[in-house]
Motif scaffolding. Structure first.
Motif, mmCIF file in Angstrom:
data_model
loop_
_atom_site.group_PDB
_atom_site.id
_atom_site.type_symbol
_atom_site.label_atom_id
_atom_site.label_comp_id
_atom_site.label_asym_id
_atom_site.label_seq_id
_atom_site.Cartn_x
_atom_site.Cartn_y
_atom_site.Cartn_z
ATOM 1 N N GLY A 55 3.952 6.262 -3.084
ATOM 2 C CA GLY A 55 3.966 4.843 -2.791
ATOM 3 C C GLY A 55 4.004 4.595 -1.297
ATOM 4 O O GLY A 55 3.752 5.493 -0.496
ATOM 5 N N HIS A 57 5.961 1.866 1.960
ATOM 6 C CA HIS A 57 6.957 0.863 2.353
ATOM 7 C C HIS A 57 6.236 -0.352 2.920
ATOM 8 O O HIS A 57 5.327 -0.224 3.732
ATOM 9 C CB HIS A 57 7.891 1.416 3.441
ATOM 10 C CG HIS A 57 8.899 2.382 2.925
ATOM 11 N ND1 HIS A 57 10.036 1.998 2.265
ATOM 12 C CD2 HIS A 57 8.941 3.731 2.978
ATOM 13 C CE1 HIS A 57 10.740 3.063 1.935
ATOM 14 N NE2 HIS A 57 10.087 4.142 2.352
ATOM 15 N N LEU A 58 6.674 -1.538 2.517
ATOM 16 C CA LEU A 58 6.153 -2.761 3.118
ATOM 17 C C LEU A 58 6.793 -2.987 4.482
ATOM 18 O O LEU A 58 6.133 -3.402 5.424
ATOM 19 C CB LEU A 58 6.398 -3.960 2.201
ATOM 20 C CG LEU A 58 5.644 -3.945 0.868
ATOM 21 C CD1 LEU A 58 6.081 -5.108 0.000
ATOM 22 C CD2 LEU A 58 4.145 -3.966 1.085
ATOM 23 N N THR A 65 11.868 -2.318 -0.049
ATOM 24 C CA THR A 65 10.489 -2.779 0.026
ATOM 25 C C THR A 65 9.492 -1.674 -0.324
ATOM 26 O O THR A 65 8.308 -1.811 -0.048
ATOM 27 C CB THR A 65 10.170 -3.299 1.439
ATOM 28 O OG1 THR A 65 10.304 -2.225 2.378
ATOM 29 C CG2 THR A 65 11.078 -4.452 1.807
ATOM 30 N N PHE A 66 9.964 -0.609 -0.954
ATOM 31 C CA PHE A 66 9.078 0.498 -1.333
ATOM 32 C C PHE A 66 8.274 0.111 -2.562
ATOM 33 O O PHE A 66 8.826 -0.282 -3.586
ATOM 34 C CB PHE A 66 9.894 1.765 -1.607
ATOM 35 C CG PHE A 66 9.043 2.970 -1.867
ATOM 36 C CD1 PHE A 66 8.392 3.607 -0.823
ATOM 37 C CD2 PHE A 66 8.880 3.465 -3.144
ATOM 38 C CE1 PHE A 66 7.604 4.714 -1.048
ATOM 39 C CE2 PHE A 66 8.088 4.564 -3.389
ATOM 40 C CZ PHE A 66 7.447 5.193 -2.337
ATOM 41 N N VAL A 67 6.967 0.193 -2.488
ATOM 42 C CA VAL A 67 6.071 -0.102 -3.602
ATOM 43 C C VAL A 67 5.698 1.223 -4.247
ATOM 44 O O VAL A 67 5.090 2.078 -3.603
ATOM 45 C CB VAL A 67 4.800 -0.842 -3.117
ATOM 46 C CG1 VAL A 67 3.837 -1.062 -4.273
ATOM 47 C CG2 VAL A 67 5.173 -2.156 -2.457
ATOM 48 N N GLN A 68 6.086 1.387 -5.506
ATOM 49 C CA GLN A 68 5.829 2.641 -6.210
ATOM 50 C C GLN A 68 4.451 2.591 -6.856
ATOM 51 O O GLN A 68 4.195 1.771 -7.727
ATOM 52 C CB GLN A 68 6.894 2.887 -7.265
ATOM 53 C CG GLN A 68 8.265 3.122 -6.694
ATOM 54 C CD GLN A 68 9.283 3.425 -7.780
ATOM 55 O OE1 GLN A 68 9.024 3.189 -8.952
ATOM 56 N NE2 GLN A 68 10.412 3.950 -7.383
ATOM 57 N N VAL A 69 3.594 3.495 -6.448
ATOM 58 C CA VAL A 69 2.249 3.578 -6.995
ATOM 59 C C VAL A 69 2.214 4.585 -8.144
ATOM 60 O O VAL A 69 1.434 4.443 -9.080
ATOM 61 C CB VAL A 69 1.239 3.957 -5.884
ATOM 62 C CG1 VAL A 69 -0.161 4.082 -6.432
ATOM 63 C CG2 VAL A 69 1.291 2.938 -4.762
ATOM 64 N N ILE A 72 2.479 3.240 -11.731
ATOM 65 C CA ILE A 72 1.278 2.493 -12.116
ATOM 66 C C ILE A 72 0.178 3.458 -12.528
ATOM 67 O O ILE A 72 -0.487 3.262 -13.557
ATOM 68 C CB ILE A 72 0.815 1.587 -10.953
ATOM 69 C CG1 ILE A 72 1.895 0.536 -10.666
ATOM 70 C CG2 ILE A 72 -0.512 0.918 -11.277
ATOM 71 C CD1 ILE A 72 1.682 -0.238 -9.393
#
Length: 138
Positions: A55, A57-58, A65-69, A72
Motif C-alpha cells: 500500500g 501513505h497519504l 493514512t495508510f491505504v492498503q492495496v 483489495i
C-alpha cells in the motif's frame, strides 16, 4: 397447510438453490484459506519492509493514512477464483447436461421479429373486426 409447505420444499428450484448456497459458502472458505496462505504472503513480498503490507501513505508521518492495496487485490483474486471454479465446475456442466438431455432450446426472438409479430397480430385483429380502419390526424 403442511402439504403446501412440502410441495414448496420439494420443488426443484428451492432444493437447487439451497444446495448452491451451501456449496458456495464452503467454496468461499476454501478460496479464503488459499489466498490467506499463499496469495497474501506473495503480496507481502512486494509490500517492502513495512509491516502494514502492500500500500501507500497519504501523509508520510501518519500511520492512520495508510491505504492498503493488498486486501483489495486479494478480494479481486478471491472473486476471480470463485467465479471461475463455479462456472467451470457447476454452470458449464449443467448447461451441457441441459442441452444434451433437455431437448432443443429455442433461440430468443430479436426485437425486429417481435415487432413484426405484433404488426401481424394487429393486422389480423383489424381484418376480423370488419375491414381496415384508417386513422386521420386532423
Amino acid at each position: 397447510m403442511l402439504k403446501g409447505f412440502k410441495d414448496f420444499m420439494l420443488r426443484g428450484n428451492v432444493v437447487d438453490l439451497a444446495v448452491a448456497v451451501i456449496i458456495g459458502t464452503a467454496f468461499v472458505a476454501i478460496v479464503t484459506a488459499f489466498t490467506d496462505g499463499i496469495i497474501n504472503p506473495v503480496l507481502a513480498v512486494f509490500g517492502g519492509t513495512d509491516e502494514l503490507g502492500l500500500g501507500f501513505h497519504l501523509v508520510a508521518d501518519k500511520p492512520a493514512t495508510f491505504v492498503q492495496v493488498g486486501p483489495i487485490i486479494t478480494a479481486f483474486i478471491n472473486f476471480a477464483l470463485i467465479a471461475a471454479v463455479l462456472y467451470f465446475v457447476l454452470v458449464l456442466p449443467a448447461a451441457q447436461m441441459k442441452k444434451r438431455y433437455g431437448g432443443a432450446v429455442e433461440e430468443p426472438l430479436s426485437d425486429t421479429e417481435i415487432l413484426v409479430q405484433i404488426r401481424d397480430l394487429l393486422a389480423e385483429g383489424r381484418e376480423s373486426a370488419g375491414g381496415r380502419h384508417e386513422f386521420r390526424a386532423e
